[in-house]
Each structure stands twice: as structure tokens, then as C-alpha cells.
Design a protein around this motif. Structure first.
Motif, mmCIF file in Angstrom:
data_model
loop_
_atom_site.group_PDB
_atom_site.id
_atom_site.type_symbol
_atom_site.label_atom_id
_atom_site.label_comp_id
_atom_site.label_asym_id
_atom_site.label_seq_id
_atom_site.Cartn_x
_atom_site.Cartn_y
_atom_site.Cartn_z
ATOM 1 N N THR A 16 -24.530 12.847 -25.561
ATOM 2 C CA THR A 16 -24.724 13.771 -27.580
ATOM 3 C C THR A 16 -25.194 15.461 -26.741
ATOM 4 O OG1 THR A 16 -24.713 11.725 -28.957
ATOM 5 C CG2 THR A 16 -25.507 14.020 -29.280
ATOM 6 N N ILE A 17 -25.927 15.016 -26.104
ATOM 7 C CA ILE A 17 -26.745 16.078 -25.788
ATOM 8 C C ILE A 17 -25.899 16.981 -24.244
ATOM 9 C CG2 ILE A 17 -28.357 17.084 -23.964
ATOM 10 C CD1 ILE A 17 -30.094 15.368 -25.130
ATOM 11 N N VAL A 18 -25.196 16.515 -23.792
ATOM 12 C CA VAL A 18 -24.129 16.735 -22.823
ATOM 13 C C VAL A 18 -23.335 17.264 -23.993
ATOM 14 C CG1 VAL A 18 -22.205 16.739 -21.682
ATOM 15 C CG2 VAL A 18 -24.898 15.461 -21.097
ATOM 16 N N LEU A 19 -22.091 16.679 -24.333
ATOM 17 C CA LEU A 19 -21.046 17.617 -25.954
ATOM 18 C C LEU A 19 -21.790 18.432 -26.947
ATOM 19 C CD1 LEU A 19 -19.793 14.575 -27.234
ATOM 20 C CD2 LEU A 19 -18.907 15.977 -25.269
ATOM 21 N N VAL A 20 -22.985 18.498 -27.346
ATOM 22 C CA VAL A 20 -23.808 19.620 -27.913
ATOM 23 C C VAL A 20 -24.242 20.977 -27.083
ATOM 24 C CG1 VAL A 20 -25.516 20.499 -29.076
ATOM 25 C CG2 VAL A 20 -24.731 18.016 -29.577
ATOM 26 N N ILE A 21 -24.015 20.524 -26.157
ATOM 27 C CA ILE A 21 -24.393 22.048 -24.749
ATOM 28 C C ILE A 21 -23.399 22.136 -24.402
ATOM 29 C CG2 ILE A 21 -24.736 22.159 -22.669
ATOM 30 C CD1 ILE A 21 -27.582 20.639 -22.648
ATOM 31 N N PHE A 22 -22.478 21.808 -24.220
ATOM 32 C CA PHE A 22 -20.469 22.442 -24.128
ATOM 33 C C PHE A 22 -19.785 22.828 -24.748
ATOM 34 C CE2 PHE A 22 -15.931 21.437 -23.691
ATOM 35 C CZ PHE A 22 -16.070 22.031 -22.582
ATOM 36 N N PHE A 23 -19.920 22.401 -26.454
ATOM 37 C CA PHE A 23 -20.267 22.949 -27.101
ATOM 38 C C PHE A 23 -20.859 24.532 -27.925
ATOM 39 C CE2 PHE A 23 -18.653 19.034 -29.258
ATOM 40 C CZ PHE A 23 -16.770 18.775 -28.315
ATOM 41 N N LYS A 24 -21.426 24.087 -27.560
ATOM 42 C CA LYS A 24 -22.244 25.816 -27.743
ATOM 43 C C LYS A 24 -21.855 26.778 -26.521
ATOM 44 C CE LYS A 24 -26.392 27.137 -30.535
ATOM 45 N NZ LYS A 24 -25.980 27.003 -31.553
ATOM 46 N N ARG A 25 -21.527 26.185 -25.733
ATOM 47 C CA ARG A 25 -21.464 27.519 -24.459
ATOM 48 C C ARG A 25 -19.632 27.828 -24.829
ATOM 49 N NH1 ARG A 25 -23.583 25.336 -18.559
ATOM 50 N NH2 ARG A 25 -25.766 25.247 -19.360
ATOM 51 N N LYS A 26 -19.406 26.959 -25.491
ATOM 52 C CA LYS A 26 -18.101 27.885 -25.805
ATOM 53 C C LYS A 26 -17.009 28.700 -27.495
ATOM 54 C CE LYS A 26 -15.270 25.174 -22.392
ATOM 55 N NZ LYS A 26 -14.072 26.513 -21.471
ATOM 56 N N LYS A 27 -18.980 28.247 -27.729
ATOM 57 C CA LYS A 27 -19.040 29.079 -29.287
ATOM 58 C C LYS A 27 -18.520 28.160 -30.243
ATOM 59 C CE LYS A 27 -20.235 32.659 -26.662
ATOM 60 N NZ LYS A 27 -20.893 34.515 -26.384
ATOM 61 N N TRP A 28 -18.482 27.515 -30.478
ATOM 62 C CA TRP A 28 -17.469 26.403 -31.405
ATOM 63 C C TRP A 28 -18.178 26.280 -32.425
ATOM 64 C CZ3 TRP A 28 -14.499 22.175 -27.924
ATOM 65 C CH2 TRP A 28 -13.328 22.867 -27.079
ATOM 66 N N PHE A 29 -19.307 26.816 -32.189
ATOM 67 C CA PHE A 29 -20.330 26.210 -33.785
ATOM 68 C C PHE A 29 -21.837 27.410 -33.541
ATOM 69 C CE2 PHE A 29 -21.603 23.077 -31.435
ATOM 70 C CZ PHE A 29 -23.605 22.609 -31.755
ATOM 71 N N LEU A 79 -17.131 19.337 -39.059
ATOM 72 C CA LEU A 79 -17.043 18.049 -39.578
ATOM 73 C C LEU A 79 -15.688 17.394 -37.824
ATOM 74 C CD1 LEU A 79 -15.802 17.900 -42.459
ATOM 75 C CD2 LEU A 79 -17.943 17.248 -42.002
ATOM 76 N N THR A 80 -15.173 18.515 -37.265
ATOM 77 C CA THR A 80 -14.375 17.593 -36.018
ATOM 78 C C THR A 80 -15.440 17.478 -34.803
ATOM 79 O OG1 THR A 80 -12.654 19.396 -36.946
ATOM 80 C CG2 THR A 80 -12.668 18.476 -34.821
ATOM 81 N N LEU A 81 -16.470 18.772 -34.871
ATOM 82 C CA LEU A 81 -16.793 18.399 -34.025
ATOM 83 C C LEU A 81 -18.236 17.086 -33.949
ATOM 84 C CD1 LEU A 81 -18.690 22.281 -33.347
ATOM 85 C CD2 LEU A 81 -17.423 20.894 -31.616
ATOM 86 N N VAL A 82 -18.171 16.895 -34.986
ATOM 87 C CA VAL A 82 -19.409 16.172 -34.961
ATOM 88 C C VAL A 82 -17.917 14.793 -34.968
ATOM 89 C CG1 VAL A 82 -19.963 14.429 -37.103
ATOM 90 C CG2 VAL A 82 -21.186 16.607 -36.803
ATOM 91 N N SER A 83 -16.846 14.502 -35.576
ATOM 92 C CA SER A 83 -16.255 13.595 -35.112
ATOM 93 C C SER A 83 -15.957 13.225 -33.431
ATOM 94 C CB SER A 83 -14.865 13.450 -35.830
ATOM 95 O OG SER A 83 -14.976 13.777 -36.854
#
Length: 315
Positions: free
Chosen positions: A302-315, A258-262
Motif C-alpha cells: 500500500t505504501i509503495v503504491l501510494v508513493i508511486f502514484f504521488k510521484r506520478k502526480k495522479w492525485f 476511486l480508480t487509485l483506491v481500486s
């Protein structure tokens, strides 16, 4: 409502009589058993025996606490048994005076019946009132095993049944019900352990090596039962802690998503808010492709943030 009188002599096994006058003068044991006594029988108890009137009143009016008390002329004991299903205690009041034994209780005690039947069929000329009390105590403690093993089976079956049932809302309710049952059993068993310890160390009820051996036998059973209860309680604690840990972990995972979506929607909300102010002199409002460019920028963010979070392994 009844008072049962039994006696034993050197030649006669434990025998029930319908009238007190039928007890012979050479009786070595006279056992008065009061079960849910009437007012007349209560008055007989008060007037016949020189026992502490406060203890007699406690026996008549309620469920006194487990204890052992020694007077100059007699000994007074209270034992607790367990009622089926709800694990409530029922009290057995015992007065022991020389060759006279008085038991008082409000509900039937199978332990008394078993001891009476056994000694009626097996005559022991050396039997005394202390033997009968110890046999009753032993029978009551043995009965605890039914409840102890029953609650142990409940705990093991619960653990096996709910090992993968981590989403059920009833899991914790069932755990707390098991813990409540364990506490009820402990409330009966632990005071009984203290009474047995007192009898071992101070009680004059132990008159010879046979009595001492029997009391040690009872004590061993209580220790075994306490160990079973302790193990069952530790298992319920582990089940509860595991469930709470999994629930906490699951909640943290949900909050992380939910935090990542926010976070993803925050810049999109900002852009939508800026272009929703409707000022007259906003050059982008008049562009032919402004709407599509704005959506494209939002999509890129949106795509940049998703890729960033994915590389950080936050989800």
C-alpha cells in the motif's frame, strides 16, 4: 364583452360613441374595436365588413400567427403582444380599409388604450388609420422592453448569485427555466420582426416619409431587443457550459481517486484471497508470525503504491 366605436373628423379628436349612428358622415377615421366579442358582435363583424371569412373565423376562434396580408380593398395584419409572467402571446387582429379600422382581440390591450387616449387628448387633423396602426405597433414593441430587460436582469442576477454555487442541484434547472423564457420571448419577437420587414418592403400602410420614419423607429427597437435577447441567451449558454465542464471535471477527479483506491486494494484482495482458500498444505498457515508478516506485506504494498502514484502526480 364589448365593441367600442370611435371616430375622428377634421374638427373633432378621436371620440368614443355609444351608438354607430352617432358617427358623423364627415368622419375621417372610424375605429371599431372588438374585445372578447359576443356572438352578436361577431355576427356584426361578419356582416358589416367584406373581409375574408376565414380570417375572421381565425380571429374569433384562436390565436392566429403573426402576419401581414394585402388585399385589393383592405389590409390584414396580426400582431402579438406578451402576457405577463408566462410570456404567452396574445393576438391583435387588424383590418385596415380606407378610413375604417377594425381591431379584434380576446384580452385587453393596453397599447390600444394608450393610443386611443393620446389621440383623444391631442387632435391631429391629418391623422389617418395607418397612423393609428403604426402607433399601436410602436406601443406594443415598446412594451417588449419590459420583458426583454426583465429577462436580462434575471440572467445577470442569476450569474452573480450562482457564480460560486457549483454544487447546487438547482443550478441547471434554473438555467433551463431561463432558456425556456428566452425561447418564449423569441417566439413572439422574431415573427414581429418579419412582419415589420414585410411592411417596410411591401406594405401599402406606408404612405409618406412620416410613416417610413416611424416604421424604421420600430424596426430599430426590435433590433435592439433582439440583441439583448441574443446576449442573454449567450450568457445562459456559457453558464450551462461552465457548470457542465466543472461537473465533468469534478466527476473525473472522483473517478480517478476511486480508480487509485481500486488499484491499491487489488493486490491486497489477491493476497487475502490466496490465504482464504484454506488448503491443508500451505506452509505459511503454520508459521508463528505468518499473520503479522502478511499484514506487513500488505502495508508495504500500500505504501509503495501510494508513493508511486504521488510521484506520478495522479492525485
Amino acid at each position: 364583452m364589448t365593441m367600442t366605436v370611435r371616430y375622428q373628423s377634421l374638427t373633432q379628436p378621436l371620440t368614443e360613441v355609444s351608438n354607430i349612428q352617432d358617427v358623423p358622415s364627415d368622419a375621417t377615421i372610424i375605429w371599431y374595436d372588438f374585445e372578447n366579442a359576443s356572438n352578436k358582435e361577431n355576427e356584426f363583424l361578419r356582416n358589416k365588413f367584406d373581409f375574408n371569412y376565414l380570417e375572421i373565423d381565425d380571429a374569433i376562434t384562436g390565436i392566429p400567427r403573426v402576419k401581414y396580408k394585402e388585399y385589393k380593398e383592405y389590409q390584414y395584419m396580426i400582431f402579438h403582444s406578451i402576457i405577463d409572467k408566462d410570456y404567452s402571446p396574445i393576438a391583435l387582429n387588424v383590418f385596415l380599409q380606407n378610413n375604417i379600422l377594425v381591431t379584434y382581440h380576446h384580452k385587453p390591450f393596453q397599447s390600444l388604450k394608450r393610443v386611443a387616449e393620446y389621440n383623444a387628448e391631442n387632435h391631429d387633423s391629418e391623422l389617418d388609420c395607418a397612423d393609428i396602426v403604426i402607433h399601436i405597433l410602436d406601443s406594443m414593441v415598446d412594451k417588449y422592453f419590459d420583458f426583454v430587460y426583465g429577462i436580462e436582469d434575471k440572467v445577470y442576477n442569476f450569474e452573480a448569485r450562482h457564480v460560486d454555487d457549483r454544487y447546487s442541484k438547482n443550478v441547471m434547472e434554473n438555467v433551463f427555466q431561463l432558456r425556456s423564457d428566452l425561447i418564449k420571448i423569441k417566439r413572439v419577437m422574431f415573427p414581429m420582426q418579419e412582419v415589420v420587414d414585410t411592411i417596410k418592403s411591401e406594405g401599402n400602410i406606408i404612405k409618406d416619409a412620416k410613416h417610413s420614419m416611424y416604421i424604421q423607429h420600430i424596426d430599430d427597437h426590435l433590433i435592439k431587443q433582439r440583441n439583448v435577447i441574443r446576449t442573454a441567451q449567450e450568457m445562459t449558454n456559457e453558464i450551462r457550459e461552465n457548470y457542465e465542464s466543472f461537473t465533468s471535471f469534478r466527476m473525473n477527479s472522483i473517478m480517478q481517486i476511486l480508480t487509485l483506491v481500486s488499484v491499491i486494494f487489488s493486490p491486497l484482495t489477491f493476497i487475502a484471497g490466496v490465504y482464504g482458500m484454506n488448503f491443508d498444505y500451505m506452509p505459511e498457515l503454520k508459521w508463528h508470525y505468518a499473520y503479522f508478516i502478511c499484514l506487513g506485506v500488505m502495508l508495504v504494498i500500500t505504501i509503495v503504491l501510494v508513493i508511486f502514484f504521488k510521484r506520478k502526480k495522479w492525485f
